[in-house]
Scaffold this active site. Sequence first.
Site, PDB file in Angstrom:
ATOM      1  N   GLU A 180     -66.640 -11.228 -14.121  1.00 56.07           N
ATOM      2  CA  GLU A 180     -65.905 -12.112 -13.228  1.00 56.07           C
ATOM      3  C   GLU A 180     -64.929 -13.044 -13.930  1.00 56.07           C
ATOM      4  OE1 GLU A 180     -69.977 -14.240 -13.922  1.00 56.07           O
ATOM      5  OE2 GLU A 180     -69.233 -12.190 -13.765  1.00 56.07           O
ATOM      6  N   ASN A 181     -64.201 -12.585 -14.931  1.00 57.06           N
ATOM      7  CA  ASN A 181     -63.194 -13.433 -15.562  1.00 57.06           C
ATOM      8  C   ASN A 181     -62.284 -14.029 -14.489  1.00 57.06           C
ATOM      9  OD1 ASN A 181     -64.092 -12.242 -18.119  1.00 57.06           O
ATOM     10  ND2 ASN A 181     -62.894 -10.477 -17.482  1.00 57.06           N
ATOM     11  N   GLU A 201     -67.689  -9.491  -7.560  1.00 59.85           N
ATOM     12  CA  GLU A 201     -66.873 -10.231  -8.532  1.00 59.85           C
ATOM     13  C   GLU A 201     -65.957 -11.238  -7.841  1.00 59.85           C
ATOM     14  OE1 GLU A 201     -67.869  -9.881 -11.526  1.00 59.85           O
ATOM     15  OE2 GLU A 201     -69.138  -8.208 -10.894  1.00 59.85           O
ATOM     16  N   GLU A 223     -75.494 -14.986 -10.070  1.00 57.12           N
ATOM     17  CA  GLU A 223     -75.625 -13.558  -9.796  1.00 57.12           C
ATOM     18  C   GLU A 223     -76.294 -13.286  -8.446  1.00 57.12           C
ATOM     19  OE1 GLU A 223     -73.914 -11.700 -11.365  1.00 57.12           O
ATOM     20  OE2 GLU A 223     -73.556 -12.721 -13.253  1.00 57.12           O
ATOM     21  N   HIS A 254     -67.716 -14.400  -7.157  1.00 54.93           N
ATOM     22  CA  HIS A 254     -67.860 -15.209  -8.373  1.00 54.93           C
ATOM     23  C   HIS A 254     -66.680 -16.169  -8.594  1.00 54.93           C
ATOM     24  CE1 HIS A 254     -71.522 -14.084 -10.300  1.00 54.93           C
ATOM     25  NE2 HIS A 254     -71.216 -12.813 -10.453  1.00 54.93           N
TER      26      HIS A 254
END
Length: 850
Positions: free
Chosen positions: A271-272, A303, A325, A306
Amino acid sequence: MNLTRDEARTRADLLTVHSYDITLDLTRGERVFRSTTVVSFDARQGASTFIDAVTDTVHRIELNGVTLDPAEVADGARIQLPVLAASNVLVVEADMLYMNTGEGLHRFVDPVDGEVYLYTQFEVPDSRRVFTVFEQPDLKATFRFSVTAPSYWDVISNTATPEPVTAVSDADSGAASTWSFEPTPVMSSYVTALIAGPYQSVRSELTSSDGRTIPLGVFARKSLMQYLDAENIFALTRQGFAFYEEQFGTPYPFAKYDQLFVPEFNAGAMENAGAVTFVETYVFRSRVPDATVERRAITILHELAHMWFGDLVTMRWWNDLWLNESFAEFMSTLAAAKATEFEQAWTTFAILEKGWAYRQDQLPSTHPIVATINDLEDVQVNFDGITYAKGASVLKQLVAWVGEEEFMRGVRQYFAKHSWKNTELVDLLSELEAASGRDLKAWSSLWLETAGVNTLRPEFTTDGDGTITSFAILQSAIEAFPTIRPHRLAVGFYDHDDDGALVRVHRLELDVDGERTEVPDLVGHRQPALVLLNDDDLAYAKIRLDPASLRTSVRHVRDFRDSLPRTLVLASAWDAARDGETPARDYVELVLQNVGAESDSSVVLVLLRQLASTLAFYVTPEDRDAMGAAAADSLLDLAVAAEAGSDAQLQFTRAFSTHARTAPQLDTVAALLSGERVLEGLTVDQDLRWELLTSLVVGGRAGEQEIDAELARDSTATGELAAAAARAAVPTPEAKEAAWAALVDSADLPNAAQRSMIGGFTRVHDRSLLEPFVARYFASIQDVWTTRTHEIAQQIIVGLYPSLLTTQDTLDRTDAFLAALGEDSPSLRRLVLESRDGVVRALNAQAVDR
């Protein structure tokens, strides 16, 4: 290399970090890159601490204008910072190593065209492999990247890619340019990112809830672009954006959203912030089961969630990893079910995610959802079924308990109060308490701070005409984890309708607490054909059926009109077989008799996996080969009978090739591969060709010559991995020895090649081929653990454990190793204990199957 929680707390008390200015030169060859980091931070005056930097060579360290000797303060993992000022500027210039392990800055060369592709993977502790950093999630800062790379590359980071400026150009090295990115918002270092190489992209955009235009990008290697279905990915992204912005009451927090499919990735995705990386197998070059398409959709939504939960608001320390998570896992399934075409996502969740959670929660290493994380080694082995799937299951239970709107109201207030900050569990619970009016302290204690899974059973009596005269729900727990928990669940009554379908005729939702809960509201109802506890899958608990309902399920499981109750009944049967309560062969029969009528692709996929596990581990050894061969015949019959071109046809064909072992079965595999036999509607594409060929290799019907020929046909990265697996699967002592040497004796294999070879090495019909490596395994793994990176070591330790040799000798050797290991390496101990438990479970199940 290992940071403890106490060290992190001490450092956080000393420091306030403002910014990182990071300059990377990616033009210095194949081994290292130059990294120069300027860190601005405040500190308690006169204090000393350290900063993290995994380096090859340190060239310069300058603290507040004073040069420090690298030989005195740097050890290759940490740099000591003595006598800090109130305001500090640190400059570190170093060479750092490219990685081939999927950690840090991973370097990959595409065999199709020789192009180099780079990407970063930083969670948990690997941003320190790329720049000098205070590597802990609660020391947030802004990050400005400046990157020099070949001019024809694309360079992507968390902020929008700027126009590059040509830096150098000569005949030897070619043109190079520099990309100077704008600073990021305040974030933790593990969600920063750099992706560089001749990636190609498809672009789009959307409008966020606050009116901003958010640029979108989908990226892949040049040689994969022909397979990239970008419009599907954009459509899911738009659906997820709209759903999350409405549910969270907070606009998307970043300026752009790129999704990049990168080679040799260790996980499903990462999840950058604004630059999510995905495993490249989600670019489908061949036909895949619909279940895999759904899994990609859930991952995309996971993602995206996130970006709010994890990136905008981040845990203070890794003991609250589950907050990231579990929340993303729950929200991605909710979004899929409510906002996309995957309306049956909760069915997949029930059989896939909860199945993972139940397995993990019955291991000797099980732990509370809020786990004790003493150091980085602890968290690296805690990306497990508790942190993801059990946590998400418990969140689903919490939503049922407090109400969905109340839950989301609390979440909206949580984001409003804590954006760009770090939080702990209490911060979320306090907002949920305020929104719902429920006291969650006791709930948290019972659900989040204790381990283990409860079992629920119905107990009822009837009179002579079948009217229920008493009904109770019994709850039990094992001795090691005796907690009895409150559950919000539904009881469903199912009967046959006029068409013969099993349909729900009554539903009661109630709170269950204690070892026995009386249910007077069901008294007076006629006993149905099947009573299903935890209907709609609200609770997290193992479910058992009463004897009459069990008989109905065995005969009529295919008759359920809806997929979720059918899946819950099948999951209960699987769990009973794993627990050794029912013979494994009964479960084999149940699957083979009913999987052909299953309409949900994910359920078919999981049932076939469970069938494979049952045949490999739980049926008696003396019957294993015969039952495996009979199952292969049944799977071929199912493939032939399936609708032409259907998902089921593909899945049954693949499963048949995996189990094929007799001469006629291998003849059929060879005929499918050569085209001599054709199943109408089935395309034997490249990935299916590799599966069929590997089946022939395992069966001794093909070898190096055929593998080389197939690789010449498919000279791609995927082809190389498939060939590596096939070579390791050749059923000769020499081939197994060569694979072992490459995996254990050498440390040169990239992560993806190692993973493929392990899969091939352990794929055997004759298990005696693996016996010579048992003693060598236990002699090697402690050195592997201490000398390899975490990802590489864990692959070897888990993947090469002699799980297929379900014997007392395997247990004795494991116990001897654990006794010698002691408590010195708890993470290694945990991995071996978990593998040992699989052998114990197999032996128990085999005893019942006799």
